[in-house]
Design a protein around this motif. Structure first.
Motif, PDB file in Angstrom:
ATOM      1  N   ILE A 168       0.848  -1.192   0.000  1.00 56.08           N
ATOM      2  CA  ILE A 168       0.000   0.000   0.000  1.00 56.08           C
ATOM      3  C   ILE A 168       0.882   1.240   0.000  1.00 56.08           C
ATOM      4  CG2 ILE A 168      -1.786   1.273   1.238  1.00 56.08           C
ATOM      5  CD1 ILE A 168      -2.635  -1.401   2.499  1.00 56.08           C
ATOM      6  N   ALA A 169       0.582   2.176  -0.892  1.00 53.55           N
ATOM      7  CA  ALA A 169       1.361   3.412  -1.013  1.00 53.55           C
ATOM      8  C   ALA A 169       0.468   4.617  -0.785  1.00 53.55           C
ATOM      9  CB  ALA A 169       2.025   3.494  -2.382  1.00 53.55           C
ATOM     10  N   GLU A 170       1.092   5.700  -0.350  1.00 57.80           N
ATOM     11  CA  GLU A 170       0.369   6.944  -0.057  1.00 57.80           C
ATOM     12  C   GLU A 170       1.150   8.120  -0.638  1.00 57.80           C
ATOM     13  OE1 GLU A 170      -1.169   9.494   3.877  1.00 57.80           O
ATOM     14  OE2 GLU A 170       0.109   7.720   4.122  1.00 57.80           O
ATOM     15  N   ILE A 171       0.447   8.977  -1.380  1.00 62.26           N
ATOM     16  CA  ILE A 171       1.036  10.216  -1.880  1.00 62.26           C
ATOM     17  C   ILE A 171       0.314  11.351  -1.176  1.00 62.26           C
ATOM     18  CG2 ILE A 171       1.566  11.637  -3.890  1.00 62.26           C
ATOM     19  CD1 ILE A 171       1.338   9.108  -5.600  1.00 62.26           C
ATOM     20  N   VAL A 203       5.187   9.071   0.102  1.00 65.40           N
ATOM     21  CA  VAL A 203       5.881  10.267  -0.366  1.00 65.40           C
ATOM     22  C   VAL A 203       4.941  11.445  -0.175  1.00 65.40           C
ATOM     23  CG1 VAL A 203       7.368   9.078  -2.030  1.00 65.40           C
ATOM     24  CG2 VAL A 203       5.099   9.878  -2.739  1.00 65.40           C
ATOM     25  N   ALA A 204       5.478  12.653  -0.196  1.00 69.77           N
ATOM     26  CA  ALA A 204       4.660  13.860  -0.037  1.00 69.77           C
ATOM     27  C   ALA A 204       4.888  14.795  -1.215  1.00 69.77           C
ATOM     28  CB  ALA A 204       4.992  14.570   1.272  1.00 69.77           C
ATOM     29  N   ALA A 205       3.808  15.399  -1.691  1.00 67.45           N
ATOM     30  CA  ALA A 205       3.875  16.398  -2.757  1.00 67.45           C
ATOM     31  C   ALA A 205       3.420  17.742  -2.183  1.00 67.45           C
ATOM     32  CB  ALA A 205       3.019  15.968  -3.941  1.00 67.45           C
ATOM     33  N   GLU A 206       3.064  18.688  -3.050  1.00 67.73           N
ATOM     34  CA  GLU A 206       2.746  20.042  -2.599  1.00 67.73           C
ATOM     35  C   GLU A 206       1.437  20.577  -3.189  1.00 67.73           C
ATOM     36  OE1 GLU A 206       6.174  22.344  -3.552  1.00 67.73           O
ATOM     37  OE2 GLU A 206       7.467  21.320  -2.090  1.00 67.73           O
ATOM     38  N   ALA A 250       6.746  13.413  -7.140  1.00 64.40           N
ATOM     39  CA  ALA A 250       6.589  12.510  -6.003  1.00 64.40           C
ATOM     40  C   ALA A 250       6.187  11.108  -6.467  1.00 64.40           C
ATOM     41  CB  ALA A 250       5.553  13.058  -5.029  1.00 64.40           C
ATOM     42  N   ALA A 251       5.256  11.046  -7.412  1.00 64.56           N
ATOM     43  CA  ALA A 251       4.807   9.741  -7.900  1.00 64.56           C
ATOM     44  C   ALA A 251       5.929   9.016  -8.645  1.00 64.56           C
ATOM     45  CB  ALA A 251       3.601   9.913  -8.805  1.00 64.56           C
ATOM     46  N   SER A 252       6.751   9.746  -9.387  1.00 60.12           N
ATOM     47  CA  SER A 252       7.881   9.121 -10.090  1.00 60.12           C
ATOM     48  C   SER A 252       8.855   8.509  -9.093  1.00 60.12           C
ATOM     49  CB  SER A 252       8.599  10.161 -10.960  1.00 60.12           C
ATOM     50  OG  SER A 252       7.756  10.636 -11.989  1.00 60.12           O
TER      51      SER A 252
END
Length: 357
Positions: A193-196, A227-230, A239-241
């Motif tokens: 399970i992944a979280e952005i 990972v975290a984006a903005e 972030a997804a890459s």
């Protein structure tokens, strides 16, 4: 959303009639003057809290509402302002003064001060920074002007008459609960399970992550890659890459924000990766189209209509009305909106709420 029937044409007044102090320009003023006189003899829906069902939508005392929000540099924020304007236009007894959107707390304070000086009947504000705007909102309340606080809370309950919030923690719970459902329905063994996330320093991001983790815990699962984006397209793609490079196999991905999801989806497409269930957040039009096309599993709604609800409640407060759908009719002090799951089965029901990223 209330859709008026048999109502006269409304028009958007020019903004030149009102200029804020310290450069805080009013960029739009919505007035809803009817082309013809209302029928004589009706009570106009006025008269305190003893309204029959539906009576609150009847024209009442004419009121002026000031609206101030952040700069629309994000699809969701643009939808917030658009929904506020549209809601005001649905009432012929409301004139809406819209301040220039800004992320400068000092400028927004100046806008609220101007509303106070103009003696508007109510103020709806989505603060750029709730803590910094608490003092000026309290001054408005002290001046007898009811303040409706939207989305980002003030530091003191005395700064607003009522607060309308989206459910950030609930978003995470909804996404996590659905992830558990997908794991069970598809008999996924040892799921990855992944979280952005969005901006990690923001309480809303922390709440969404906590809700997601709490829901996963109930089915014995945890997040394996995060990972975290903005909240931007560019940060979402980056972030997804990074996530895809770190995890060669993923079963479920939850992305907190559908605006950054445009970049997230681009990263998926660039990498040729689609082995996972993709869940989004907020409810953009892009996400809903992807769901209809089978390119996304679901999204969790974070209603962009919060300010529209704020306009509706501000009108009731300014006209000294209550909520006729409640036994206790006074406008509540705090309202937390639902965070429903949007899937292929119900996407048509929510499509009208989708905002363009």
């Amino acid at each position: 959303m209330f859709t008026p029937t048999n109502r006269p044409h409304r028009r958007l007044l020019a903004s030149a009639a009102a200029v804020f102090a310290a450069g805080a320009l009013v960029v739009g003023c919505t007035s809803n003057e009817p082309e013809e006189e209302a029928n004589a003899g009706g009570d106009g829906g006025e008269g305190g809290n003893a309204e029959p069902a539906g009576g609150n939508n009847e024209p009442g005392e004419e009121v002026t509402i000031g609206f101030s929000g952040p700069e629309a540099d994000h699809g969701w924020l643009a939808a917030v302002t658009d929904s506020a304007v549209a809601e005001a236009e649905s009432f012929e007894d409301v004139t809406l003064q819209v301040a220039e959107g800004t992320n400068d707390a000092n400028l927004q304070i100046s806008q609220i001060e101007t509303f106070i000086n103009q003696e508007v009947d109510a103020i709806v504000v989505l603060p750029s920074d709730g803590a910094q705007l608490t003092e000026v909102a309290t001054r408005a309340m002290d001046a007898g002007i009811p303040v409706v606080n939207v989305d980002r809370e003030f530091s003191s309950p005395d700064a607003s008459r009522t607060t309308i919030l989206g459910d950030n923690y609930g978003m995470g719970v909804t996404a996590g609960t659905y992830a558990c459902q997908l794991i069970e329905e598809n008999d996924i063994q040892d799921p990855v399970i992944a979280e952005i996330a969005g901006i990690d320093s923001l309480p809303l991001t922390q709440d969404r992550t906590q809700g997601f983790n709490d829901a996963l815990d109930k089915c014995g699962q945890t997040v394996d890659n995060r990972v975290a984006a903005e909240f931007t397209v560019e940060s979402g793609e980056a972030a997804a890459s990074n996530l895809l490079q770190a995890a060669p196999q993923i079963d479920i991905i939850w992305n907190h924000d559908d605006d950054q999801g445009v970049g997230v989806k681009q990263a998926f497409d660039n990498a040729g990766r689609d082995e996972f269930f993709f869940i989004g957040g907020a409810g953009s039009a892009n996400a809903m189209r992807w769901i209809k096309n089978g390119e996304m599993e679901a999204t969790v709604l974070y209603p962009p209509t919060q300010a529209a609800d704020g306009i509706r409640l501000a009108r009731l407060l300014a006209q000294d009305k209550g909520m006729s759908d409640l036994v206790q009719e006074d406008v509540p002090r705090r309202i937390v909106l639902d965070a429903p799951l949007v899937t292929a089965e119900n996407v048509d029901q929510y499509m009208h709420l989708g905002f363009e990223s």
